[in-house]
Scaffold this motif. Structure first.
Motif, PDB file in Angstrom:
ATOM      1  N   ALA A  11       0.806  -1.218   0.000  1.00  0.00           N
ATOM      2  CA  ALA A  11       0.000   0.000   0.000  1.00  0.00           C
ATOM      3  C   ALA A  11       0.841   1.272   0.000  1.00  0.00           C
ATOM      4  CB  ALA A  11      -0.946   0.001   1.196  1.00  0.00           C
ATOM      5  N   ASP A  12       2.098   1.174   0.426  1.00  0.00           N
ATOM      6  CA  ASP A  12       2.964   2.352   0.390  1.00  0.00           C
ATOM      7  C   ASP A  12       3.526   2.602  -1.014  1.00  0.00           C
ATOM      8  OD1 ASP A  12       4.380  -0.015   0.674  1.00  0.00           O
ATOM      9  OD2 ASP A  12       6.031   0.918   1.769  1.00  0.00           O
ATOM     10  N   LEU A  13       3.346   1.632  -1.934  1.00  0.00           N
ATOM     11  CA  LEU A  13       3.821   1.785  -3.311  1.00  0.00           C
ATOM     12  C   LEU A  13       2.687   1.985  -4.315  1.00  0.00           C
ATOM     13  CD1 LEU A  13       6.409  -1.138  -3.290  1.00  0.00           C
ATOM     14  CD2 LEU A  13       6.878   1.314  -3.014  1.00  0.00           C
ATOM     15  N   LEU A  14       1.529   1.361  -4.021  1.00  0.00           N
ATOM     16  CA  LEU A  14       0.398   1.405  -4.939  1.00  0.00           C
ATOM     17  C   LEU A  14      -0.892   1.350  -4.129  1.00  0.00           C
ATOM     18  CD1 LEU A  14      -0.535   1.210  -7.991  1.00  0.00           C
ATOM     19  CD2 LEU A  14      -0.669  -1.254  -7.594  1.00  0.00           C
TER      20      LEU A  14
ATOM     21  N   ILE B 172      -6.750   4.150  -8.786  1.00  0.00           N
ATOM     22  CA  ILE B 172      -5.434   3.519  -8.719  1.00  0.00           C
ATOM     23  C   ILE B 172      -4.359   4.599  -8.727  1.00  0.00           C
ATOM     24  CG2 ILE B 172      -3.855   1.962  -9.930  1.00  0.00           C
ATOM     25  CD1 ILE B 172      -6.569   0.685 -11.064  1.00  0.00           C
ATOM     26  N   THR B 173      -3.518   4.591  -7.686  1.00  0.00           N
ATOM     27  CA  THR B 173      -2.473   5.598  -7.563  1.00  0.00           C
ATOM     28  C   THR B 173      -1.150   4.927  -7.222  1.00  0.00           C
ATOM     29  OG1 THR B 173      -4.106   7.145  -6.677  1.00  0.00           O
ATOM     30  CG2 THR B 173      -1.794   7.734  -6.394  1.00  0.00           C
ATOM     31  N   ALA B 174      -0.147   5.178  -8.030  1.00  0.00           N
ATOM     32  CA  ALA B 174       1.211   4.689  -7.761  1.00  0.00           C
ATOM     33  C   ALA B 174       1.996   5.795  -7.071  1.00  0.00           C
ATOM     34  CB  ALA B 174       1.896   4.284  -9.057  1.00  0.00           C
ATOM     35  N   PHE B 175       2.849   5.391  -6.144  1.00  0.00           N
ATOM     36  CA  PHE B 175       3.669   6.353  -5.409  1.00  0.00           C
ATOM     37  C   PHE B 175       5.129   6.148  -5.811  1.00  0.00           C
ATOM     38  CE2 PHE B 175       0.115   5.118  -2.563  1.00  0.00           C
ATOM     39  CZ  PHE B 175      -0.591   6.312  -2.627  1.00  0.00           C
TER      40      PHE B 175
ATOM     41  N   ASN C 242       3.031   6.494 -14.338  1.00  0.00           N
ATOM     42  CA  ASN C 242       1.980   6.307 -15.349  1.00  0.00           C
ATOM     43  C   ASN C 242       1.934   4.867 -15.860  1.00  0.00           C
ATOM     44  OD1 ASN C 242       1.203   8.974 -15.150  1.00  0.00           O
ATOM     45  ND2 ASN C 242       2.363   9.632 -16.950  1.00  0.00           N
ATOM     46  N   LYS C 243       3.119   4.282 -16.089  1.00  0.00           N
ATOM     47  CA  LYS C 243       3.167   2.898 -16.580  1.00  0.00           C
ATOM     48  C   LYS C 243       2.617   1.911 -15.549  1.00  0.00           C
ATOM     49  CE  LYS C 243       6.856   3.213 -19.984  1.00  0.00           C
ATOM     50  NZ  LYS C 243       6.220   2.714 -21.175  1.00  0.00           N
ATOM     51  N   ILE C 244       2.981   2.106 -14.282  1.00  0.00           N
ATOM     52  CA  ILE C 244       2.489   1.221 -13.214  1.00  0.00           C
ATOM     53  C   ILE C 244       0.973   1.347 -13.091  1.00  0.00           C
ATOM     54  CG2 ILE C 244       2.472   0.844 -10.713  1.00  0.00           C
ATOM     55  CD1 ILE C 244       5.484   1.616 -10.764  1.00  0.00           C
ATOM     56  N   GLU C 245       0.476   2.584 -13.110  1.00  0.00           N
ATOM     57  CA  GLU C 245      -0.967   2.791 -12.996  1.00  0.00           C
ATOM     58  C   GLU C 245      -1.711   2.193 -14.189  1.00  0.00           C
ATOM     59  OE1 GLU C 245      -0.848   6.878 -10.304  1.00  0.00           O
ATOM     60  OE2 GLU C 245      -1.373   7.022 -12.436  1.00  0.00           O
ATOM     61  N   GLN C 246      -1.182   2.372 -15.394  1.00  0.00           N
ATOM     62  CA  GLN C 246      -1.850   1.824 -16.575  1.00  0.00           C
ATOM     63  C   GLN C 246      -1.814   0.293 -16.573  1.00  0.00           C
ATOM     64  OE1 GLN C 246      -3.734   3.690 -18.758  1.00  0.00           O
ATOM     65  NE2 GLN C 246      -4.442   1.627 -19.210  1.00  0.00           N
ATOM     66  N   PHE C 247      -0.690  -0.278 -16.175  1.00  0.00           N
ATOM     67  CA  PHE C 247      -0.598  -1.734 -16.063  1.00  0.00           C
ATOM     68  C   PHE C 247      -1.648  -2.255 -15.080  1.00  0.00           C
ATOM     69  CE2 PHE C 247       0.921  -5.382 -13.604  1.00  0.00           C
ATOM     70  CZ  PHE C 247       1.098  -6.322 -14.610  1.00  0.00           C
ATOM     71  N   THR C 248      -1.793  -1.555 -13.949  1.00  0.00           N
ATOM     72  CA  THR C 248      -2.753  -1.965 -12.926  1.00  0.00           C
ATOM     73  C   THR C 248      -4.188  -1.823 -13.429  1.00  0.00           C
ATOM     74  OG1 THR C 248      -1.163  -1.281 -11.234  1.00  0.00           O
ATOM     75  CG2 THR C 248      -3.423  -1.647 -10.506  1.00  0.00           C
ATOM     76  N   VAL C 249      -4.491  -0.750 -14.147  1.00  0.00           N
ATOM     77  CA  VAL C 249      -5.832  -0.575 -14.725  1.00  0.00           C
ATOM     78  C   VAL C 249      -6.119  -1.695 -15.720  1.00  0.00           C
ATOM     79  CG1 VAL C 249      -7.235   0.870 -16.274  1.00  0.00           C
ATOM     80  CG2 VAL C 249      -6.009   1.912 -14.366  1.00  0.00           C
TER      81      VAL C 249
END
Length: 190
Positions: free
Chosen positions: A103-106, A133-136, A145-152
Protein backbone atom coordinates in the motif's frame (compact mmCIF):
# COMPACT_ATOMS: atom_id res chain seq x y z
CA UNK A 1 -4.16 8.59 -10.51
CA UNK A 2 -6.09 6.45 -12.98
CA UNK A 3 -9.74 5.51 -12.66
CA UNK A 4 -11.54 2.37 -13.81
CA UNK A 5 -15.35 2.43 -14.04
CA UNK A 6 -17.86 -0.17 -15.14
CA UNK A 7 -21.62 -0.62 -14.95
CA UNK A 8 -23.58 -3.73 -15.81
CA UNK A 9 -26.87 -5.40 -14.90
CA UNK A 10 -27.63 -8.82 -13.47
CA UNK A 11 -30.93 -10.50 -14.36
CA UNK A 12 -31.70 -11.19 -10.71
CA UNK A 13 -33.55 -9.08 -8.16
CA UNK A 14 -31.65 -7.13 -5.52
CA UNK A 15 -32.53 -9.52 -2.68
CA UNK A 16 -31.08 -12.45 -4.63
CA UNK A 17 -27.91 -10.54 -5.54
CA UNK A 18 -27.31 -9.12 -2.06
CA UNK A 19 -27.77 -12.58 -0.51
CA UNK A 20 -25.56 -14.35 -3.08
CA UNK A 21 -22.84 -11.73 -2.54
CA UNK A 22 -21.73 -13.61 0.60
CA UNK A 23 -20.90 -16.62 -1.62
CA UNK A 24 -18.84 -14.61 -4.13
CA UNK A 25 -15.60 -16.36 -3.15
CA UNK A 26 -17.09 -19.81 -2.56
CA UNK A 27 -16.31 -22.95 -4.58
CA UNK A 28 -19.40 -22.04 -6.66
CA UNK A 29 -17.20 -19.39 -8.31
CA UNK A 30 -14.64 -21.10 -10.54
CA UNK A 31 -13.16 -17.72 -11.48
CA UNK A 32 -11.71 -16.99 -8.02
CA UNK A 33 -9.20 -19.77 -7.29
CA UNK A 34 -6.70 -17.03 -6.32
CA UNK A 35 -8.78 -16.20 -3.22
CA UNK A 36 -7.38 -18.46 -0.51
CA UNK A 37 -9.11 -17.04 2.58
CA UNK A 38 -11.94 -14.70 3.54
CA UNK A 39 -11.98 -13.79 7.22
CA UNK A 40 -14.84 -11.84 8.77
CA UNK A 41 -13.38 -9.33 11.21
CA UNK A 42 -16.64 -7.82 12.43
CA UNK A 43 -20.33 -7.77 11.61
CA UNK A 44 -23.18 -5.82 13.18
CA UNK A 45 -26.57 -4.30 12.40
CA UNK A 46 -27.17 -0.68 13.29
CA UNK A 47 -30.42 -0.76 15.30
CA UNK A 48 -31.53 2.70 14.13
CA UNK A 49 -30.96 2.30 10.37
CA UNK A 50 -31.07 -1.49 9.95
CA UNK A 51 -27.81 -1.36 7.97
CA UNK A 52 -25.61 -4.47 8.19
CA UNK A 53 -21.91 -3.49 8.32
CA UNK A 54 -19.32 -6.19 7.73
CA UNK A 55 -15.53 -5.96 7.70
CA UNK A 56 -13.56 -8.72 5.99
CA UNK A 57 -9.94 -9.50 5.21
CA UNK A 58 -9.47 -11.23 1.86
CA UNK A 59 -6.21 -13.09 1.23
CA UNK A 60 -5.21 -13.81 -2.36
CA UNK A 61 -2.45 -15.70 -4.13
CA UNK A 62 -1.29 -13.18 -6.73
CA UNK A 63 0.58 -13.84 -9.91
CA UNK A 64 3.21 -11.23 -9.08
CA UNK A 65 6.38 -10.99 -11.20
CA UNK A 66 9.27 -12.73 -9.38
CA UNK A 67 11.61 -9.80 -10.01
CA UNK A 68 9.19 -7.52 -8.18
CA UNK A 69 8.98 -9.70 -5.07
CA UNK A 70 12.79 -10.08 -5.18
CA UNK A 71 13.21 -6.29 -5.09
CA UNK A 72 10.41 -5.48 -2.65
CA UNK A 73 10.53 -8.59 -0.53
CA UNK A 74 7.53 -10.58 0.54
CA UNK A 75 5.78 -13.39 -1.27
CA UNK A 76 2.93 -13.87 -3.69
CA UNK A 77 0.18 -13.49 -1.08
CA UNK A 78 -1.67 -10.22 -0.81
CA UNK A 79 -4.40 -8.93 1.45
CA UNK A 80 -7.38 -6.70 0.79
CA UNK A 81 -9.53 -5.03 3.43
CA UNK A 82 -13.24 -4.85 2.57
CA UNK A 83 -16.05 -3.05 4.39
CA UNK A 84 -19.60 -3.63 3.19
CA UNK A 85 -22.92 -1.99 3.98
CA UNK A 86 -26.25 -3.69 3.27
CA UNK A 87 -29.14 -1.24 3.53
CA UNK A 88 -32.39 -3.20 3.19
CA UNK A 89 -34.55 -0.05 3.30
CA UNK A 90 -32.94 1.67 0.31
CA UNK A 91 -31.98 -1.69 -1.25
CA UNK A 92 -28.33 -0.74 -1.59
CA UNK A 93 -25.30 -2.98 -1.08
CA UNK A 94 -22.03 -1.04 -1.03
CA UNK A 95 -18.60 -2.66 -0.82
CA UNK A 96 -15.49 -0.54 -0.27
CA UNK A 97 -12.09 -2.18 -0.43
CA UNK A 98 -8.41 -1.31 -0.58
CA UNK A 99 -5.15 -3.19 -0.83
CA UNK A 100 -3.09 -3.64 2.30
CA UNK A 101 -0.14 -5.32 0.60
CA UNK A 102 2.35 -2.87 -0.95
CA UNK A 103 0.00 0.00 0.00
CA UNK A 104 2.96 2.35 0.39
CA UNK A 105 3.82 1.79 -3.31
CA UNK A 106 0.40 1.41 -4.94
CA UNK A 107 -3.08 2.31 -3.72
CA UNK A 108 -6.11 0.54 -5.20
CA UNK A 109 -9.40 1.76 -3.74
CA UNK A 110 -12.49 0.05 -5.12
CA UNK A 111 -16.16 0.82 -4.55
CA UNK A 112 -18.91 -1.51 -5.75
CA UNK A 113 -22.61 -0.66 -5.49
CA UNK A 114 -25.54 -2.98 -6.15
CA UNK A 115 -28.98 -1.34 -6.49
CA UNK A 116 -32.26 -2.30 -8.15
CA UNK A 117 -32.10 -1.40 -11.85
CA UNK A 118 -33.95 1.79 -12.76
CA UNK A 119 -35.35 0.06 -15.87
CA UNK A 120 -36.60 -3.12 -14.20
CA UNK A 121 -36.22 -2.90 -10.39
CA UNK A 122 -38.31 -6.01 -9.68
CA UNK A 123 -36.03 -8.44 -11.51
CA UNK A 124 -32.75 -6.69 -12.38
CA UNK A 125 -29.87 -5.34 -10.29
CA UNK A 126 -27.42 -2.68 -11.40
CA UNK A 127 -23.75 -3.26 -10.58
CA UNK A 128 -21.49 -0.20 -10.56
CA UNK A 129 -17.75 -0.60 -9.99
CA UNK A 130 -15.18 2.18 -9.57
CA UNK A 131 -11.49 1.80 -8.79
CA UNK A 132 -9.01 4.59 -8.11
CA UNK A 133 -5.43 3.52 -8.72
CA UNK A 134 -2.47 5.60 -7.56
CA UNK A 135 1.21 4.69 -7.76
CA UNK A 136 3.67 6.35 -5.41
CA UNK A 137 6.97 6.80 -7.27
CA UNK A 138 8.17 10.18 -6.14
CA UNK A 139 8.97 12.39 -9.10
CA UNK A 140 9.16 9.60 -11.70
CA UNK A 141 5.98 10.44 -13.58
CA UNK A 142 6.70 8.15 -16.54
CA UNK A 143 7.18 5.11 -14.30
CA UNK A 144 4.17 6.10 -12.22
CA UNK A 145 1.98 6.31 -15.35
CA UNK A 146 3.17 2.90 -16.58
CA UNK A 147 2.49 1.22 -13.21
CA UNK A 148 -0.97 2.79 -13.00
CA UNK A 149 -1.85 1.82 -16.58
CA UNK A 150 -0.60 -1.73 -16.06
CA UNK A 151 -2.75 -1.96 -12.93
CA UNK A 152 -5.83 -0.57 -14.72
CA UNK A 153 -5.36 -3.07 -17.58
CA UNK A 154 -5.11 -5.93 -15.09
CA UNK A 155 -8.14 -4.58 -13.25
CA UNK A 156 -10.17 -4.63 -16.47
CA UNK A 157 -9.28 -8.31 -17.04
CA UNK A 158 -10.01 -9.29 -13.43
CA UNK A 159 -13.29 -7.34 -13.35
CA UNK A 160 -14.55 -9.25 -16.41
CA UNK A 161 -13.63 -12.57 -14.75
CA UNK A 162 -15.25 -11.40 -11.53
CA UNK A 163 -18.57 -10.59 -13.22
CA UNK A 164 -18.50 -13.93 -15.05
CA UNK A 165 -17.79 -15.78 -11.82
CA UNK A 166 -20.51 -13.94 -9.93
CA UNK A 167 -23.00 -15.02 -12.62
CA UNK A 168 -22.08 -18.63 -11.69
CA UNK A 169 -22.66 -17.88 -8.03
CA UNK A 170 -26.02 -16.23 -8.79
CA UNK A 171 -27.17 -19.22 -10.85
CA UNK A 172 -26.07 -21.72 -8.20
CA UNK A 173 -27.80 -19.64 -5.50
CA UNK A 174 -31.00 -19.68 -7.56
CA UNK A 175 -30.86 -23.49 -7.62
CA UNK A 176 -30.21 -23.69 -3.86
CA UNK A 177 -33.00 -21.19 -3.08
CA UNK A 178 -35.43 -23.17 -5.28
CA UNK A 179 -34.51 -26.43 -3.54
CA UNK A 180 -34.95 -24.83 -0.12
CA UNK A 181 -38.33 -23.36 -1.10
CA UNK A 182 -39.45 -26.77 -2.37
CA UNK A 183 -38.28 -28.46 0.85
CA UNK A 184 -40.20 -25.90 2.95
CA UNK A 185 -43.37 -26.36 0.88
CA UNK A 186 -43.15 -30.14 1.25
CA UNK A 187 -42.71 -29.88 5.04
CA UNK A 188 -45.72 -27.55 5.29
CA UNK A 189 -47.88 -30.05 3.35
CA UNK A 190 -46.84 -32.94 5.59
Amino acid sequence: MKIFQSTTHYNYDWEHVSTANWQKYSPWNEKTPHVIAVDTLSRHVDPASGVLRTERLITCEQNCPKWLTAILGGDSKSQVYECSYVDPKSKTLTLCSHNMTYADLLSVRETVVYTPSAHNPESNTQFTQTAKITAFCGGWQKIKNKIEQFTVDRFVENAAKGREGFEMVLERAREVFAQERERMEMSQRA
